[in-house]
Design an enzyme around this catalytic site. Structure first.
Site, PDB file in Angstrom:
ATOM      1  N   HIS A 109       0.776  -1.104   0.070  1.00  0.00           N
ATOM      2  CA  HIS A 109       0.318  -0.060   0.018  1.00  0.00           C
ATOM      3  C   HIS A 109       0.877   1.213  -0.282  1.00  0.00           C
ATOM      4  CE1 HIS A 109      -3.550   2.481   0.669  1.00  0.00           C
ATOM      5  NE2 HIS A 109      -3.978   2.094   1.907  1.00  0.00           N
TER       6      HIS A 109
ATOM      7  N   ASP B 275       2.754   5.669  -7.113  1.00  0.00           N
ATOM      8  CA  ASP B 275       4.294   5.828  -6.234  1.00  0.00           C
ATOM      9  C   ASP B 275       4.597   5.179  -7.190  1.00  0.00           C
ATOM     10  OD1 ASP B 275       3.342   5.577  -3.732  1.00  0.00           O
ATOM     11  OD2 ASP B 275       2.578   3.800  -3.760  1.00  0.00           O
TER      12      ASP B 275
ATOM     13  N   HIS C  22      -2.329  -2.160  -9.536  1.00  0.00           N
ATOM     14  CA  HIS C  22      -3.265  -2.229  -8.876  1.00  0.00           C
ATOM     15  C   HIS C  22      -5.000  -2.463  -9.292  1.00  0.00           C
ATOM     16  CE1 HIS C  22      -5.809   1.537  -7.250  1.00  0.00           C
ATOM     17  NE2 HIS C  22      -4.504   1.676  -6.655  1.00  0.00           N
TER      18      HIS C  22
HETATM   19  N1  ACO Z   1       4.592  -7.196 -10.780  1.00  0.00           N
HETATM   20  C1  ACO Z   1       5.307  -8.467 -11.573  1.00  0.00           C
HETATM   21  N2  ACO Z   1       3.823  -8.714 -11.528  1.00  0.00           N
HETATM   22  C2  ACO Z   1       2.496  -8.390 -10.839  1.00  0.00           C
HETATM   23  C3  ACO Z   1       2.854  -7.184  -9.815  1.00  0.00           C
HETATM   24  C4  ACO Z   1       3.967  -6.257  -9.921  1.00  0.00           C
HETATM   25  N3  ACO Z   1       3.554  -4.811  -9.292  1.00  0.00           N
HETATM   26  N4  ACO Z   1       1.231  -6.609  -9.656  1.00  0.00           N
HETATM   27  C5  ACO Z   1       0.397  -8.046  -9.920  1.00  0.00           C
HETATM   28  N5  ACO Z   1       1.435  -8.222 -10.724  1.00  0.00           N
HETATM   29  C6  ACO Z   1       1.026 -10.169 -11.293  1.00  0.00           C
HETATM   30  C7  ACO Z   1       0.870 -11.137 -10.496  1.00  0.00           C
HETATM   31  O1  ACO Z   1       1.998 -11.983  -9.737  1.00  0.00           O
HETATM   32  C8  ACO Z   1      -0.595 -11.551 -10.947  1.00  0.00           C
HETATM   33  O2  ACO Z   1      -0.235 -12.874 -11.578  1.00  0.00           O
HETATM   34  P1  ACO Z   1      -0.674 -14.050 -12.294  1.00  0.00           P
HETATM   35  O3  ACO Z   1      -2.295 -13.802 -12.568  1.00  0.00           O
HETATM   36  O4  ACO Z   1      -0.037 -14.062 -12.987  1.00  0.00           O
HETATM   37  O5  ACO Z   1      -1.108 -14.967 -10.405  1.00  0.00           O
HETATM   38  C9  ACO Z   1      -1.512 -10.459 -11.659  1.00  0.00           C
HETATM   39  O6  ACO Z   1      -0.072  -9.972 -12.214  1.00  0.00           O
HETATM   40  C10 ACO Z   1      -2.716 -10.063 -10.520  1.00  0.00           C
HETATM   41  O7  ACO Z   1      -1.874  -9.425  -9.841  1.00  0.00           O
HETATM   42  P2  ACO Z   1      -2.895  -9.685  -8.447  1.00  0.00           P
HETATM   43  O8  ACO Z   1      -1.634  -9.687  -7.009  1.00  0.00           O
HETATM   44  O9  ACO Z   1      -4.114 -10.635  -8.597  1.00  0.00           O
HETATM   45  O10 ACO Z   1      -3.942  -7.620  -8.661  1.00  0.00           O
HETATM   46  P3  ACO Z   1      -4.510  -7.086  -7.451  1.00  0.00           P
HETATM   47  O11 ACO Z   1      -4.811  -6.312  -7.583  1.00  0.00           O
HETATM   48  O12 ACO Z   1      -4.665  -8.167  -5.757  1.00  0.00           O
HETATM   49  O13 ACO Z   1      -2.643  -6.236  -6.547  1.00  0.00           O
HETATM   50  C11 ACO Z   1      -1.485  -4.915  -6.151  1.00  0.00           C
HETATM   51  C12 ACO Z   1      -2.720  -4.920  -6.764  1.00  0.00           C
HETATM   52  C13 ACO Z   1      -1.214  -5.055  -4.608  1.00  0.00           C
HETATM   53  C14 ACO Z   1      -0.775  -3.696  -5.849  1.00  0.00           C
HETATM   54  C15 ACO Z   1      -0.692  -5.317  -7.119  1.00  0.00           C
HETATM   55  O14 ACO Z   1      -0.162  -4.836  -8.257  1.00  0.00           O
HETATM   56  C16 ACO Z   1       0.923  -4.830  -5.976  1.00  0.00           C
HETATM   57  O15 ACO Z   1       1.656  -6.167  -5.432  1.00  0.00           O
HETATM   58  N6  ACO Z   1       2.022  -4.232  -7.360  1.00  0.00           N
HETATM   59  C17 ACO Z   1       3.133  -3.291  -6.406  1.00  0.00           C
HETATM   60  C18 ACO Z   1       3.213  -2.822  -4.863  1.00  0.00           C
HETATM   61  C19 ACO Z   1       2.655  -1.941  -5.664  1.00  0.00           C
HETATM   62  O16 ACO Z   1       3.382  -0.491  -6.352  1.00  0.00           O
HETATM   63  N7  ACO Z   1       1.670  -0.943  -4.621  1.00  0.00           N
HETATM   64  C20 ACO Z   1       0.945  -0.005  -4.569  1.00  0.00           C
HETATM   65  C21 ACO Z   1      -0.531   0.676  -4.959  1.00  0.00           C
HETATM   66  S1  ACO Z   1      -1.050   1.827  -5.064  1.00  0.00           S
HETATM   67  C22 ACO Z   1      -0.971   2.612  -3.730  1.00  0.00           C
HETATM   68  O17 ACO Z   1      -1.751   1.944  -2.121  1.00  0.00           O
HETATM   69  C23 ACO Z   1      -1.069   3.908  -3.400  1.00  0.00           C
END
Ligand code: ACO
Length: 440
Positions: free
Chosen positions: A267, A362, A306
């Protein structure tokens, strides 16, 4: 055609009509679907609330597919260009743009509350020199509840009003004090002649000068960053705020919980992680090698992806412009080149395209914060300051919503049942438990 959903339970052959309102069914309507009178009825299972609306809200609108973000109906782009953080905070909290008189009064009320009790300084001094400032912030926001016992009257509108002013006003002071503590520098008291953002910069950076005069470009950049981070509907920390406050605990305790949720690397802690990641990559040339790693599931490309935005994060676009303005003033952050290359390569890559992974707010905010001279530990703190107005607005909306009750999800129980207590001497150690207990 009525707005209803027909559900046929193939276990019984019975059909049910469930009303659809606002494109949503009430989960409680599923409970009538039973196989027998003593059956509990069907529940919906939604870990992490991926498809469950937990409230009705008129604060923030997001269309993730189109990359739209609006506070109270006003597009984020217009607010970032024309508003100030404090005016936007008023909009978020009260639902309308203030008149000049209302803005003056609001500004006065916030400014009037920027000072914190002297004992707060003692708490902060008690933290280790290298304590994470976000940990200090979470702790001291929670501690505010002990200074304002009247805050527990959450059903009293007048009390809510005062706590609103105090929270928005005092969080920057706590944040700046936490920063100065880390640096071993004396705390700087608020300068109430400065603007909200100007005063924050003064509390951070004032040295021996009798008056700190913020650079207007920096002051504006901080306003824009704060506006972009002010609210984001039902994200993890807003949900924590609502959930904790739903038990009618005071808003300082609930805000501490919200800030704790924001602290996490998925987050508000993500911008800190972005900088660690860029430092680890170290050179533009190594970007393809790292992208390959992220694709294989070895770590995540921080600042990408996201839950809601599946097109682009509109805040990321605005922040990129702000970055250019800041870099013109303070010099270019060398991390920017790595970030730009990372964005370029990821956006061309099938893995990221398929999963709709784009830079989020971010990805660039940390690069600006670092160029401004902030250590990475301060990044989530800089997020928490403006998000306080969003948390407060979410709390006020929740507490006055007659449809809301104490938040209490259901579960699907997966454990054993009715197992007889086993005396100690008859218990066998399971191999997994043995491994945990073994000395390292
Ligand atoms: N890098 C690589 N792969 C990713 C990333 C990433 N940053 N984010 C998601 N994926 C992949 C997952 O591995 C998944 O792949 P799969 O379908 O092969 O299993 C797919 O994309 C979907 O990902 P989920 O985790 O299901 O997506 P979710 O909506 O639950 O997660 C989140 C969203 C937590 C923001 C995620 O994208 C992440 O961890 N990003 C990195 C952390 C980040 O930047 N957070 C800031 C969010 S913005 C904020 O809070 C202001």
């Amino acid at each position: 055609m009525p707005d209803t959903l027909s559900i046929t339970d193939n276990r019984t052959g019975k059909t049910y009509e469930v009303p659809i309102t606002d494109g949503t069914i009430h989960a409680i309507d599923l409970r009538q679907i039973k196989t027998s009178p003593d059956d509990f009825g069907i529940m919906s299972y939604d870990p992490a609330f991926t498809n469950t609306a937990s409230c009705r809200s008129a604060i923030t609108y997001i269309d993730g597919d189109r990359g739209i973000l609006e506070y109270r109906g006003y597009p984020i782009e217009q607010l970032a260009e024309r508003s100030t953080y404090l005016e936007t905070a008023y909009l978020i909290v009260y639902g309308k743009l203030p008149t000049q008189r209302e803005l003056d009064e609001w500004t006065h009320n916030i400014t009037y509350h920027t000072f914190v009790h002297e004992n707060i300084k003692k708490f902060l001094e008690g933290f280790r020199y290298d304590a994470h400032p976000m940990g200090m912030l979470v702790g001291t926001i929670g501690a505010l509840s002990t200074f304002y016992p009247d805050a527990r009257h959450v059903l009293d509108a007048e009390s809510r009003e005062v706590q609103t002013h105090r929270l928005i006003a005092k969080v920057p002071t706590l944040a700046a004090f936490a920063y100065r503590h880390n640096r071993g520098m004396p705390f700087v008291y608020p300068d109430n002649e400065l603007s909200f953002c100007g005063n924050f910069l003064s509390m951070l950076w004032k040295m021996s000068e009798s008056k700190y005069r913020p650079d207007p470009v920096l002051e504006r950049a901080v306003n824009v960053l704060f506006i972009l981070h002010a609210d984001h509907e039902q994200n993890c920390s807003a949900n924590a705020m609502r959930s904790v406050a739903s038990s009618r605990s005071d808003p300082y305790s609930a805000t501490a919980a919200a800030a704790a949720a924001l602290y996490g690397p998925l987050h508000g802690g993500a911008n800190e992680e972005v900088l660690h990641m860029l430092a680890e990559i170290g050179d533009k040339k190594r970007v393809p090698e790292f992208v390959k790693k992220f694709k294989s599931g070895e770590g995540r490309l921080m600042g990408f992806g996201h839950r809601v935005y599946k097109n682009y994060d509109p805040r990321a676009k605005i922040i990129k412009r702000t970055a250019d303005e800041v870099f013109d003033l303070v010099g270019r952050n060398p991390m920017l080149d790595i970030a730009l290359e990372l964005e370029r390569i990821a956006l061309e890559d099938e893995y990221f395209i398929e999963r709709k992974l784009y830079p989020n707010v971010d990805f660039y905010s940390g690069i600006i914060y670092q160029a401004l001279g902030f250590p990475v530990e301060m990044f989530p703190v800089l997020f928490a300051i403006p998000r306080t107005s969003g948390w407060v607005a979410q709390w006020r909306e929740m507490i006055t919503d007659p449809e809301q009750k104490i938040a209490r999800p259901r579960q699907i129980y997966t454990g054993g049942r009715g197992i007889d207590y086993v005396p100690m001497e008859q218990r066998k150690t399971a191999p997994a438990a043995e491994a945990v207990a073994a000395p390292r």
